[in-house]
Design an enzyme around this catalytic site. Structure first.
Site, PDB file in Angstrom:
ATOM      1  CE  LYS A  75       7.291   2.064 -29.035  1.00  0.00           C
ATOM      2  NZ  LYS A  75       6.950   0.931 -28.336  1.00  0.00           N
ATOM      3  CG  ASP A 123       5.434  -5.593 -30.444  1.00  0.00           C
ATOM      4  OD1 ASP A 123       5.483  -6.747 -30.539  1.00  0.00           O
ATOM      5  OD2 ASP A 123       4.582  -4.833 -29.548  1.00  0.00           O
TER       6      ASP A 123
END
Length: 400
Positions: A75, A123
């Protein structure tokens, strides 16, 4: 659970918009932005011949994103890339000229960035990327986390200068709250999921992920025949499968989407033939994949090029973490976080099931590509599940 894609759009070309988002020019741009960053080293591609032999396939390669840009996750390529892109666009608008990534640290661009605030829900890994990107350009970041995000992951995000907002509820509720507050206060939401009317920025996030494919294909002697891709909202799976389809055309690999059984929103979407939100279940150990609504952009891509959808159980994920930490033969040791090895867990389950093998055409000639999407982003939790600290894992396989 296992389901072949029966959607009417399956095997149809990507929409013009999605083909542009995940196309060659945009992927090259993502690589150019990456080159402007510190700690930009290419991540390793590991061959695991011993495990491939055990699974009865021809070759297995794992692209290890565990050290990407010092963030510990793939990410790092998405949120920060989108932030950089948006800052340069705003600078171009205000200055009345094209502003190149080479000017990112110029006084003029820094002055523009200083007045911008980026927000997202996470998250853990996506928020870290957005926070890092904002810090890189001198902007402000506000990161929303839900009650299930560990204190270790919250601290890892805050280290990049982000302001943290913890809310009650789950990931999807944190997405809605981040969007609501950002709209009230004029902040820019950089989300890795999309909803009606909000697609371009998640598309930029997905664009960043295409770097993984470009690096892997440069190192592989032959393109893969299969790719098993873990999914939360589906952005990563769609980006990787979509770019592979654009680059390889008719020779693209079969793309299998793998989710936790406790949070299988794409599986249920594929089953229904349309995007659906699923009921919340027990938390999954695969915390980075715990999403209950698919990204609309991701589903639009995966409805066309996702060939199968499947789920794995909690014990499957933990078993993969341990299997990669204690490899057979000359296979390398790989540190894989709770969500990082879910794609491999899917391959192992499929390879061990006669019907799934046949449905996917898995055999001794198959060449499978897996992406280890995260390292030990919560080292304490990793040690608890594997019985070794992350640095012990890599040290044990070093030559004497």
């Amino acid at each position: 659970m296992f389901l072949l894609n029966r959607h009417p759009d399956h095997r149809r070309p990507l929409t013009e918009e999605d083909a542009a988002t995940l196309g060659l020019a945009e992927a090259a741009e993502a690589e150019r932005f990456l080159a402007a960053r510190d700690n930009r080293a290419e991540t390793p591609l590991h061959a695991l011949p011993a495990l491939a032999g055990e699974l009865g396939i021809g070759a297995l390669h794992i692209k290890d994103e565990g050290k990407r840009l010092g963030l510990g996750s793939f990410k790092a390529l998405g949120g920060a890339y989108a932030v950089m892109h948006l800052v340069l666009e705003e600078a171009a608008r205000r200055l009345g000229r094209v502003v190149d990534v080479a000017e990112l640290h110029s006084h003029e661009v820094k002055a523009v960035a200083a007045g911008m605030t980026f927000a997202c829900a996470t998250d853990g890994n996506h928020g870290r990327s957005v926070a890092q990107g904002a810090g890189l350009v001198g902007a402000r970041s506000i990161i929303f986390v839900h009650s299930g995000v560990s204190d270790e992951r919250v601290a890892a995000i805050a280290r990049f200068g982000a302001e943290m907002v913890r809310i009650a509820g789950d990931y999807d509720q944190s997405v809605r709250e981040a969007a609501r507050v950002a709209d009230e206060r004029g902040w820019t939401v950089v989300s890795d999921t999309s909803w009606p009317g909000y697609e371009r920025i998640p598309g930029l996030v997905m664009q960043g992920y295409t770097v993984i494919v470009r690096e892997a294909l440069k190192r592989l002697a032959q393109p893969p025949t299969h790719v098993f891709l873990q999914a939360g909202v589906g952005g990563f799976a769609a980006a990787v499968a979509g770019h592979l389809a654009i680059v390889l055309g008719e020779d693209r690999p079969k793309a299998v989407v793998v989710e936790p059984a406790r949070a299988a929103c794409l599986y249920e979407t594929a089953k229904a033939g349309r995007p659906v939100a699923i009921e919340h279940s027990k938390p999954t150990v695969m915390a980075m994949l715990e999403c209950y609504e698919p990204s609309l952009v991701a589903w639009r891509v995966l409805s066309r090029i996702g060939d199968a959808f499947m789920t794995v159980d909690e014990e499957d994920a933990v078993a993969v973490m341990n299997r990669l930490a204690r490899p057979s033969g000359d296979d390398p040791a790989i540190v894989s976080g709770e969500s990082g090895g879910a794609g491999l867990a899917g391959l192992i389950r499929a390879a061990g099931d006669r019907k799934m093998r046949a449905a996917l055409g898995l055999d001794t000639a198959s060449r499978v590509l897996i992406v280890n999407s995260e390292g030990a982003t919560d080292p304490g939790r990793y040690a608890e599940l594997v019985g070794m600290a992350p640095d012990e894992v890599t040290r044990e396989k070093q030559p004497a």
